[in-house]
Write a protein that holds these residues in place. Sequence first.
Motif, mmCIF file in Angstrom:
data_model
loop_
_atom_site.group_PDB
_atom_site.id
_atom_site.type_symbol
_atom_site.label_atom_id
_atom_site.label_comp_id
_atom_site.label_asym_id
_atom_site.label_seq_id
_atom_site.Cartn_x
_atom_site.Cartn_y
_atom_site.Cartn_z
ATOM 1 N N GLU A 12 0.694 -1.106 0.009
ATOM 2 C CA GLU A 12 -0.135 -0.015 -0.055
ATOM 3 C C GLU A 12 0.914 1.175 -0.160
ATOM 4 O O GLU A 12 0.552 2.368 -0.721
ATOM 5 C CB GLU A 12 -0.929 -0.021 1.316
ATOM 6 C CG GLU A 12 -2.032 -0.915 0.840
ATOM 7 C CD GLU A 12 -1.723 -2.334 1.301
ATOM 8 O OE1 GLU A 12 -0.432 -2.730 1.965
ATOM 9 O OE2 GLU A 12 -2.217 -3.344 1.243
ATOM 10 N N CYS A 89 -4.243 -0.985 11.919
ATOM 11 C CA CYS A 89 -4.559 -0.687 10.595
ATOM 12 C C CYS A 89 -6.049 -0.773 10.177
ATOM 13 O O CYS A 89 -6.358 -0.325 9.335
ATOM 14 C CB CYS A 89 -3.714 -1.501 9.722
ATOM 15 S SG CYS A 89 -3.876 -3.368 9.644
ATOM 16 N N PHE A 93 -7.494 2.248 7.998
ATOM 17 C CA PHE A 93 -8.015 1.996 6.767
ATOM 18 C C PHE A 93 -9.512 2.266 6.592
ATOM 19 O O PHE A 93 -9.700 2.835 5.476
ATOM 20 C CB PHE A 93 -7.842 0.713 6.367
ATOM 21 C CG PHE A 93 -6.333 0.243 5.801
ATOM 22 C CD1 PHE A 93 -5.648 0.928 4.719
ATOM 23 C CD2 PHE A 93 -5.984 -0.923 5.998
ATOM 24 C CE1 PHE A 93 -4.384 0.434 4.204
ATOM 25 C CE2 PHE A 93 -4.569 -1.282 5.585
ATOM 26 C CZ PHE A 93 -3.887 -0.499 4.765
ATOM 27 N N THR A 111 -7.421 -7.250 5.722
ATOM 28 C CA THR A 111 -6.991 -6.436 4.723
ATOM 29 C C THR A 111 -6.691 -7.231 3.427
ATOM 30 O O THR A 111 -6.463 -8.300 3.518
ATOM 31 C CB THR A 111 -5.939 -5.529 5.153
ATOM 32 O OG1 THR A 111 -4.721 -6.414 5.552
ATOM 33 C CG2 THR A 111 -6.164 -4.858 6.578
ATOM 34 N N ASP A 112 -6.163 -6.370 2.562
ATOM 35 C CA ASP A 112 -5.719 -6.964 1.381
ATOM 36 C C ASP A 112 -4.549 -7.893 1.698
ATOM 37 O O ASP A 112 -4.476 -9.081 1.123
ATOM 38 C CB ASP A 112 -5.119 -6.086 0.161
ATOM 39 C CG ASP A 112 -6.420 -5.392 -0.468
ATOM 40 O OD1 ASP A 112 -7.569 -5.688 -0.242
ATOM 41 O OD2 ASP A 112 -5.903 -4.688 -1.462
ATOM 42 N N GLN A 148 -11.614 -5.501 4.246
ATOM 43 C CA GLN A 148 -11.521 -4.018 4.033
ATOM 44 C C GLN A 148 -10.697 -3.933 2.942
ATOM 45 O O GLN A 148 -9.392 -4.310 2.950
ATOM 46 C CB GLN A 148 -10.977 -3.234 5.172
ATOM 47 C CG GLN A 148 -11.787 -3.273 6.481
ATOM 48 C CD GLN A 148 -11.065 -2.496 7.392
ATOM 49 O OE1 GLN A 148 -9.741 -2.754 7.993
ATOM 50 N NE2 GLN A 148 -11.670 -1.801 8.321
ATOM 51 N N GLN A 150 -8.631 -2.811 0.076
ATOM 52 C CA GLN A 150 -7.689 -1.550 -0.248
ATOM 53 C C GLN A 150 -7.583 -1.298 -1.760
ATOM 54 O O GLN A 150 -7.573 -0.295 -2.449
ATOM 55 C CB GLN A 150 -6.341 -1.679 0.141
ATOM 56 C CG GLN A 150 -6.044 -1.432 1.566
ATOM 57 C CD GLN A 150 -6.556 -2.493 2.486
ATOM 58 O OE1 GLN A 150 -5.679 -3.507 2.525
ATOM 59 N NE2 GLN A 150 -7.478 -2.300 3.066
ATOM 60 N N THR A 151 -7.726 -2.547 -2.444
ATOM 61 C CA THR A 151 -7.791 -2.571 -3.955
ATOM 62 C C THR A 151 -9.257 -3.077 -4.567
ATOM 63 O O THR A 151 -9.551 -4.034 -3.950
ATOM 64 C CB THR A 151 -6.682 -3.336 -4.461
ATOM 65 O OG1 THR A 151 -6.483 -4.651 -3.988
ATOM 66 C CG2 THR A 151 -5.282 -2.563 -4.275
ATOM 67 N N TRP A 175 -14.977 -1.493 0.839
ATOM 68 C CA TRP A 175 -14.081 -0.854 0.014
ATOM 69 C C TRP A 175 -13.491 0.471 1.033
ATOM 70 O O TRP A 175 -14.405 1.317 1.083
ATOM 71 C CB TRP A 175 -14.666 -0.037 -1.196
ATOM 72 C CG TRP A 175 -13.770 0.862 -1.727
ATOM 73 C CD1 TRP A 175 -13.808 2.253 -1.901
ATOM 74 C CD2 TRP A 175 -12.382 0.695 -2.456
ATOM 75 N NE1 TRP A 175 -12.879 2.868 -2.332
ATOM 76 C CE2 TRP A 175 -11.884 1.953 -2.962
ATOM 77 C CE3 TRP A 175 -11.939 -0.601 -2.922
ATOM 78 C CZ2 TRP A 175 -10.894 1.977 -3.703
ATOM 79 C CZ3 TRP A 175 -10.737 -0.471 -3.452
ATOM 80 C CH2 TRP A 175 -10.214 0.864 -3.976
ATOM 81 N N THR A 176 -12.377 0.403 1.390
ATOM 82 C CA THR A 176 -11.721 1.487 2.439
ATOM 83 C C THR A 176 -10.803 2.060 1.254
ATOM 84 O O THR A 176 -10.282 3.206 1.642
ATOM 85 C CB THR A 176 -10.876 0.619 3.382
ATOM 86 O OG1 THR A 176 -9.937 0.042 3.159
ATOM 87 C CG2 THR A 176 -11.944 0.072 4.028
ATOM 88 N N GLY A 177 -10.253 1.551 0.519
ATOM 89 C CA GLY A 177 -9.110 2.242 -0.257
ATOM 90 C C GLY A 177 -7.873 2.287 0.988
ATOM 91 O O GLY A 177 -7.710 1.405 1.595
ATOM 92 N N TYR A 178 -7.085 3.257 0.729
ATOM 93 C CA TYR A 178 -6.142 3.662 1.504
ATOM 94 C C TYR A 178 -6.240 4.306 2.845
ATOM 95 O O TYR A 178 -5.656 4.566 3.796
ATOM 96 C CB TYR A 178 -4.877 4.117 1.108
ATOM 97 C CG TYR A 178 -4.307 3.371 -0.226
ATOM 98 C CD1 TYR A 178 -4.048 2.137 -0.017
ATOM 99 C CD2 TYR A 178 -4.195 3.807 -1.530
ATOM 100 C CE1 TYR A 178 -3.566 1.396 -0.899
ATOM 101 C CE2 TYR A 178 -4.105 3.049 -2.528
ATOM 102 C CZ TYR A 178 -3.523 1.977 -2.233
ATOM 103 O OH TYR A 178 -3.097 1.087 -3.348
#
Length: 188
Positions: A12, A89, A93, A111-112, A148, A150-151, A175-178
Amino acid sequence: MLLIACGALAREILALKAANGWEHLDLQCLPAILHNAPQRIVPAVEAAVEAARGRYARVFVVYADCGTGGLLSAACARLGVDMVEGPHCYSFFEGNEVFAAKGEATAFYLTDFLVRQFDAFVWRPLGLDRHPELRDAYFGHYEKLVYQAQTDDPDLTGKAMDCAARLGLAFERRWTGYGDLFWVLDRL
């Protein structure tokens, strides 16, 4: 400036650096597996900060509290370095304020990175590969797995759904993205 980061955030951080042209930020990652023994995070961060002294004018720690019970924050204050705010995180996130407002005590988060590394960081270390009967002891009070993302990767979503099924939990993808990570690094 040196970023001393959790290895679980490497992909990330590198993506954010590339997308935003943050060439002034160097990255040094510590092993993500430290999360399986949070008492090892503070000494590892302290050693990395001390090793960077004299080589960098500024060091920033890209960890949240991550199970250290406030010890990482105290160490960073003592060392004169800043760090990411939040308990972990999953919180930053999603956005620390949003995460705190949800108060989801019965959600297990991935997370991813953790979707990719589920077997190495969750399944095998907890012995679920050898003793599936332990699932209820570890996850019996959880109701859902929250991925969550990130992509936007359909393969990762499929793997996260499989993780939820293996744990016997309902599945939710967010969808959280960064999240706050972008804003923290952007200010640097």
